[in-house]
Design a protein around this motif. Sequence first.
Motif, PDB file in Angstrom:
ATOM      1  N   SER A  44       0.845  -1.187   0.000  1.00 25.86           N
ATOM      2  CA  SER A  44       0.000   0.000   0.000  1.00 25.86           C
ATOM      3  C   SER A  44       0.882   1.239   0.000  1.00 25.86           C
ATOM      4  N   GLY A  45       0.273   2.367  -0.329  1.00 24.63           N
ATOM      5  CA  GLY A  45       1.012   3.618  -0.312  1.00 24.63           C
ATOM      6  C   GLY A  45       1.336   4.154  -1.690  1.00 24.63           C
ATOM      7  N   VAL A  46       0.478   3.928  -2.666  1.00 32.41           N
ATOM      8  CA  VAL A  46       0.689   4.450  -4.017  1.00 32.41           C
ATOM      9  C   VAL A  46       0.829   5.974  -3.956  1.00 32.41           C
ATOM     10  N   GLU A  47       1.851   6.496  -4.617  1.00 30.61           N
ATOM     11  CA  GLU A  47       2.115   7.933  -4.590  1.00 30.61           C
ATOM     12  C   GLU A  47       1.895   8.617  -5.935  1.00 30.61           C
ATOM     13  N   THR A  48       1.765   7.848  -7.012  1.00 34.30           N
ATOM     14  CA  THR A  48       1.633   8.405  -8.351  1.00 34.30           C
ATOM     15  C   THR A  48       0.169   8.378  -8.775  1.00 34.30           C
ATOM     16  N   ALA A  49      -0.341   9.505  -9.224  1.00 39.82           N
ATOM     17  CA  ALA A  49      -1.771   9.646  -9.523  1.00 39.82           C
ATOM     18  C   ALA A  49      -2.287   8.602 -10.520  1.00 39.82           C
ATOM     19  N   ARG A  50      -1.540   8.316 -11.594  1.00 42.38           N
ATOM     20  CA  ARG A  50      -2.064   7.391 -12.610  1.00 42.38           C
ATOM     21  C   ARG A  50      -1.890   5.923 -12.215  1.00 42.38           C
ATOM     22  N   CYS A  51      -1.250   5.668 -11.102  1.00 41.63           N
ATOM     23  CA  CYS A  51      -1.027   4.295 -10.650  1.00 41.63           C
ATOM     24  C   CYS A  51      -2.060   3.915  -9.586  1.00 41.63           C
ATOM     25  N   ASP A  52      -2.403   2.631  -9.583  1.00 41.97           N
ATOM     26  CA  ASP A  52      -3.325   2.155  -8.562  1.00 41.97           C
ATOM     27  C   ASP A  52      -2.822   0.873  -7.899  1.00 41.97           C
ATOM     28  N   ARG A  53      -1.593   0.502  -8.205  1.00 38.87           N
ATOM     29  CA  ARG A  53      -0.997  -0.677  -7.579  1.00 38.87           C
ATOM     30  C   ARG A  53       0.447  -0.369  -7.212  1.00 38.87           C
ATOM     31  N   ILE A  54       0.873  -0.991  -6.106  1.00 38.06           N
ATOM     32  CA  ILE A  54       2.267  -0.888  -5.701  1.00 38.06           C
ATOM     33  C   ILE A  54       2.715  -2.264  -5.229  1.00 38.06           C
ATOM     34  N   TYR A  55       3.926  -2.611  -5.594  1.00 36.22           N
ATOM     35  CA  TYR A  55       4.499  -3.907  -5.244  1.00 36.22           C
ATOM     36  C   TYR A  55       5.845  -3.693  -4.572  1.00 36.22           C
ATOM     37  N   VAL A  56       6.214  -4.669  -3.740  1.00 39.45           N
ATOM     38  CA  VAL A  56       7.534  -4.641  -3.117  1.00 39.45           C
ATOM     39  C   VAL A  56       8.127  -6.049  -3.163  1.00 39.45           C
ATOM     40  N   LYS A  57       9.427  -6.107  -3.301  1.00 37.25           N
ATOM     41  CA  LYS A  57      10.165  -7.367  -3.254  1.00 37.25           C
ATOM     42  C   LYS A  57      11.340  -7.167  -2.318  1.00 37.25           C
ATOM     43  N   ILE A  58      11.492  -8.071  -1.379  1.00 35.72           N
ATOM     44  CA  ILE A  58      12.587  -8.007  -0.421  1.00 35.72           C
ATOM     45  C   ILE A  58      13.697  -8.905  -0.962  1.00 35.72           C
ATOM     46  N   LEU A  59      14.883  -8.326  -1.080  1.00 36.74           N
ATOM     47  CA  LEU A  59      16.036  -9.090  -1.565  1.00 36.74           C
ATOM     48  C   LEU A  59      16.724  -9.772  -0.398  1.00 36.74           C
ATOM     49  N   GLY A  60      17.324 -10.927  -0.654  1.00 36.26           N
ATOM     50  CA  GLY A  60      18.055 -11.646   0.381  1.00 36.26           C
ATOM     51  C   GLY A  60      19.316 -10.904   0.770  1.00 36.26           C
ATOM     52  N   ASN A  61      19.876 -11.239   1.900  1.00 39.00           N
ATOM     53  CA  ASN A  61      21.111 -10.614   2.368  1.00 39.00           C
ATOM     54  C   ASN A  61      22.271 -11.105   1.514  1.00 39.00           C
ATOM     55  N   ARG A  62      22.912 -10.197   0.804  1.00 42.80           N
ATOM     56  CA  ARG A  62      23.997 -10.572  -0.104  1.00 42.80           C
ATOM     57  C   ARG A  62      25.327  -9.979   0.335  1.00 42.80           C
ATOM     58  N   GLU A  63      25.395  -9.484   1.546  1.00 47.77           N
ATOM     59  CA  GLU A  63      26.643  -8.856   1.986  1.00 47.77           C
ATOM     60  C   GLU A  63      27.598  -9.889   2.505  1.00 47.77           C
TER      61      GLU A  63
END
Length: 163
Positions: A144-163
Motif C-alpha cells: 500500500s502507499g501508491v504515490e503516483t496519480a495514474r497508478c493504482d498498484r504498488i508492489y515490493v520485493k525483499i532481496l536476500g542478504n547478499r553482503e
Amino acid sequence: MHTQYRDVLIRDWQPGDRTPAFEVICSVLAEYNLGCEPDGTDWDAFHVEEAYWQTGGEFWVVEHRGQVVGTAGYYPVERGEKAVEIRKMYLHPSVRGHGLGRYLLQALEEAIATRHFRQIWIETASVLKEATKLYESSGYQPSSGVETARCDRIYVKILGNRE
C-alpha cells in the motif's frame, strides 16, 4: 550496463537518447490511455542525469535495429529500508511477448542487488496487465502507499542478504 537479449541491446542511457526514450514512454502510456506528464511523474525520464545518475540509480535503454524501443531504470527512495524504485520500464509493442520484459526485470534486480539494496518497489497501473502479471510471477508482493496519480498498484520485493 551493456547486454544482449536475442537481437536486442540493453545499454546505459546517453544524452542522445533523451528524446527517443521519452517518446517510447509516452507512446506506451498512450497505448493504455494513460497520460504522459513531462512536468510531473514523467519528469525523471527527461532529466535522467538528475533523477537517476545523481541519486545513485541507473537508467537503461533497449535498442533494436538502431532504434530505442524500451526503457528501464531505478533510483533510491526513502520508502522502506535500503530501497529503490524501479521506474519507466516500458517496451514498444514490437519487442513484447518474447521474454524481454522478464529478462529486463531480472537484469534490474541483479544490478540492484549488486549495490546492496534490500527492497525494490514498483508502482504501476492495473490496466498494464502484462506488467502486473510479470511482477506478481516474479515474487513482488502487493503493498500500500501508491504515490503516483495514474497508478493504482504498488508492489515490493525483499532481496536476500547478499553482503
